[in-house]
Motif scaffolding. Structure first.
Motif, PDB file in Angstrom:
ATOM      1  N   LEU B 257      40.330 -12.810  37.351  1.00  0.00           N
ATOM      2  CA  LEU B 257      41.690 -13.173  36.943  1.00  0.00           C
ATOM      3  C   LEU B 257      41.779 -14.674  36.685  1.00  0.00           C
ATOM      4  O   LEU B 257      42.448 -15.122  35.741  1.00  0.00           O
ATOM      5  N   ALA B 258      41.078 -15.444  37.526  1.00  0.00           N
ATOM      6  CA  ALA B 258      41.025 -16.895  37.310  1.00  0.00           C
ATOM      7  C   ALA B 258      40.412 -17.195  35.949  1.00  0.00           C
ATOM      8  O   ALA B 258      40.867 -18.097  35.233  1.00  0.00           O
ATOM      9  N   GLY B 259      39.381 -16.403  35.587  1.00  0.00           N
ATOM     10  CA  GLY B 259      38.790 -16.564  34.256  1.00  0.00           C
ATOM     11  C   GLY B 259      39.813 -16.274  33.174  1.00  0.00           C
ATOM     12  O   GLY B 259      39.874 -16.968  32.155  1.00  0.00           O
ATOM     13  N   GLY B 260      40.649 -15.246  33.404  1.00  0.00           N
ATOM     14  CA  GLY B 260      41.712 -14.927  32.453  1.00  0.00           C
ATOM     15  C   GLY B 260      42.720 -16.059  32.339  1.00  0.00           C
ATOM     16  O   GLY B 260      43.187 -16.392  31.247  1.00  0.00           O
ATOM     17  N   ALA B 261      43.042 -16.685  33.495  1.00  0.00           N
ATOM     18  CA  ALA B 261      43.984 -17.806  33.482  1.00  0.00           C
ATOM     19  C   ALA B 261      43.385 -19.006  32.744  1.00  0.00           C
ATOM     20  O   ALA B 261      44.098 -19.752  32.066  1.00  0.00           O
ATOM     21  N   LEU B 262      42.058 -19.158  32.862  1.00  0.00           N
ATOM     22  CA  LEU B 262      41.387 -20.273  32.173  1.00  0.00           C
ATOM     23  C   LEU B 262      41.496 -20.138  30.660  1.00  0.00           C
ATOM     24  O   LEU B 262      41.466 -21.135  29.937  1.00  0.00           O
TER      25      LEU B 262
END
Lengths: 297, 394
Positions: B257-262
């Motif tokens: 999800l952090a990758g998605g936020a990035l």
């Protein structure tokens, strides 16, 4: 040059890089410590070696500085985790991140890239042995320390009082302490050995193999060295064999494209990691690991 | 006991302030030694991190992926699992999110939600490899997650270098096609020159939810039992493997999800170095917060400020990697006070034991080796219980 000679040559060069660090980690793991800071020790060793060799324009000074830098990281790891009793894993991870940051910053700030290389030192006669002669006896001079370090580590670990006490600290620290062994001290000592050898490995990488210093140049070699110890079943012979396997895989990744063989480069780069992951279930089934490995005293 | 607790908090705050100051001074010394302007770098760090509303919003934006990664790290850590594969999980999450946006639904709220969901699933699946290796083949998850980071970089490098997969049309660079609608989350607060996306709010809500989950739910209880004492998990009828797989995959999901936020921070497309140490830093946030699910919120914010500030430091002529030096030193600075505190608590216990049982207070009890025995003489709080409250990695 014959293509097999090229492949064996680059395989041995890289296997010995892993072996220096892995022999150090082998001693540390026999004492019951699992330092993931090997990566930090190697990286700081590589940078310090490059910086010292560059400023003193002497590869010998570089190797000395690299070894000392590895020992300095080991000093922090050992005293924080086995004197002050912080979690050794957390300390190791923080050290890796810190050393990566410091070396990246220093490389960016000082524009240090090319290091005076030492060139290969060919041992006449022995290097003419077909197939393996060139790989074993036509290498950078820093390579040849392995012929001394390998038997020395095997002797120290299995034939000396200190080695016995180190192994006792890793197998049964409680019993070792009752027998009068200063477990914390032996563990710190084992980590210092690991730091010296890993720092030397980094210096060998920067000065002997690459001839340059770059950001994050160890790129996980320290972790591969740890994996080699696990895969080798915590024996000297097994560790050498595991390093040879990883060296061969990495050497193929370096050597194959120059021989005109087209293999997917990403697959080749990932190959050593995939090999460890594929073999890991076999390692896990064995029971030869030091009983107190990774456990605090 | 209450005043004792307060004095502990005060002492730890004072110690922390001292060690963080030393960490700061060391970073400044490093800049000065390499010929940079330490003062210029420090003021640039503040300017980029906290000075204006716009820079504060940037800090919040940078803190979002760190917080998300840390949430998962805490969940896995409570189950006694040391996940160090966040960097790879972030990268894989960003890639699967991009793949969804490019090939399935690219725009509208379904596209945005789908991108984030695909990112979370990608991260969870990548962590799932380590979970399966752990449960089926007893492979240590620390080793496997560590190695999977390097495999992830090569896998993504392959995916973004092939035109029939994800590579952007022009040129032969290793970069993926950008998302059709990169602003993947709606803004909740906008003003002159700044905007706060709902990402940070969602991350904070997730952190609070995970705190409640860990403390109050049945699953949280199972996790903690597994983390503190795997043997007693069997006594409680906890299905160990199931809890293990779930927690490790949840950890991967938040990293993904952090990758998605990035993707909304760097909308240009995914590259093999896209994760930019967010995974490692998120792990560091969890370690610094001592695996406490609510403490990670301010810690992530602090690290977000350092990251946002370091972008400004570049302009002052100092290499931006100083941020990593600073973060590493801060992590060490936070670890050290716990040492002094632990010493102090031991000294206090020994003193109590000596007062209550004067005839037993022999000199050798002061030796650290016999401290456990002395602790058992104090009926109120045996040291093992006190120690176990500090989390699995204290």
């Amino acid at each position: 040059m014959h293509s097999a000679t090229v492949l064996i040559g680059s395989g041995v060069t890289l296997a010995v890089l892993l072996l220096f660090a892995a022999l150090g980690e082998l001693v540390a793991e026999h004492a019951g410590t699992l330092n993931i800071s090997v990566e930090a020790m190697m990286l700081s060793g590589a940078y310090a070696a490059g910086a010292a060799a560059h400023s003193a324009s002497s590869p010998v000074a570089g190797v000395a500085a690299g070894t000392a830098a590895g020992a300095a990281v080991a000093f922090i790891q050992a005293n924080l985790s086995h004197r002050a009793k912080l979690d050794q894993f957390v300390v190791g991870l923080v050290l890796v991140i810190l050393v990566q940051g410091v070396t990246s910053f220093l490389i960016g700030a000082t524009n240090l890239t090319v290091v005076p290389g030492a060139g290969n030192l060919r041992i006449p006669g022995l290097a003419s042995i077909p197939l393996i002669g060139n790989a074993l006896f036509n290498q950078p001079w820093s390579f040849y320390a392995i012929y001394l370090v390998l038997p020395l580590i095997a002797w120290v670990l299995y034939r000396t009082r200190w080695g016995l006490e180190v192994r006792a600290s890793g197998e049964n620290p409680g019993a070792a302490r009752v027998s009068g062994v200063d477990v914390g001290r032996r563990r710190r000592g084992a980590i210092y050995v690991c730091g010296l050898l890993s720092g030397y490995a980094g210096a060998y990488l920067a000065i002997g193999i690459v001839g340059a210093v770059s950001i994050q140049m160890t790129a996980g070699q320290g972790y591969i060295a740890i994996a080699a110890v696990l895969l080798g079943g915590w024996s000297v012979r097994g560790t050498v064999l595991a390093c040879a396997i990883f060296g061969a895989v990495e050497g193929a990744a370096v050597g194959l494209p120059s021989l005109g063989v087209t293999v997917n480069s990403q697959l080749l780069t990932a190959a050593p990691y995939l090999v460890v992951l594929a073999l890991a279930p076999l390692i896990a089934r064995r029971r030869s690991q030091p009983a107190a490995l990774g456990l605090p005293m | 006991m209450v005043s004792q607790r307060i004095s502990r908090v005060v002492l730890s705050a004072v110690l922390l302030a001292c060690t963080v100051t030393v960490a700061f001074l060391l970073s400044m010394a490093l800049i000065a030694l390499t010929g940079g302007s330490a003062f210029g770098a420090a003021s640039a760090m503040l300017q980029g991190g906290v000075e204006s509303t716009a820079s504060l919003m940037t800090s919040l934006q940078r803190a979002t992926p760190l917080l998300l990664v840390a949430i998962g790290t805490v969940i896995a850590g409570r189950a006694g699992l040391i996940n160090v594969g966040q960097e790879g999980q972030v990268l894989i999450g960003a890639t699967t999110g991009t793949a969804f946006g490019v090939y399935v639904i690219g725009s509208g709220w379904t596209g945005q939600a789908g991108t984030l969901l695909a990112a979370a699933i990608g991260g969870a699946a990548w962590a799932g490899i380590a979970a399966v290796l752990r449960t089926w083949a007893r492979v240590n998850e620390t080793v496997s997650t560590l190695l999977l980071n390097y495999v992830a970089v090569q896998l993504v490098s392959f995916l973004v270098s092939e035109r029939y997969l994800l590579q952007a049309p022009p040129g032969s660079q290793a970069i993926s096609q950008p998302l059709p609608a990169p602003d993947s989350l709606p803004n909740v607060l906008t003003g002159p020159g700044y905007a706060l996306t709902s990402g940070f709010i969602i991350a904070v809500l997730l952190a609070v939810a995970s705190a409640v989950l860990l403390k109050r739910s049945h699953f949280g209880f199972d996790l903690r039992v597994l983390g503190f004492n795997p043997q007693s998990a069997d006594t409680f009828g906890i299905r160990r493997n199931r809890v293990l797989i779930t927690s490790l995959m949840a950890s991967g999901a938040t990293a993904g999800l952090a990758g998605g936020a990035l993707l909304s921070i760097n909308p240009g497309g995914v590259t093999p170095t896209f994760s930019a140490n967010y995974g490692w830093d998120g792990l560091l946030v969890a370690l610094v917060a001592n695996y406490q699910p609510l403490t990670i919120i301010p810690v992530a914010l602090g690290f977000g400020i350092i990251r946002a500030g370091s972008d400004f430091v570049v302009a002052s002529g100092v290499n931006a990697t100083i941020a990593y030096v600073f973060e590493g030193l801060i992590a060490l600075a936070v670890l050290l006070p716990t040492l002094v505190l632990r010493r102090q608590v031991w000294a206090l216990r020994l003193a109590q034991a000596a007062v209550r049982r004067p005839e037993k207070a022999e000199p050798e009890q002061a030796a650290p080796g016999t401290a456990a025995g002395t602790g058992a003489a104090v009926p109120a709080t045996p040291p093992e219980i006190e120690a176990s409250r500090d989390g699995p990695h204290a």
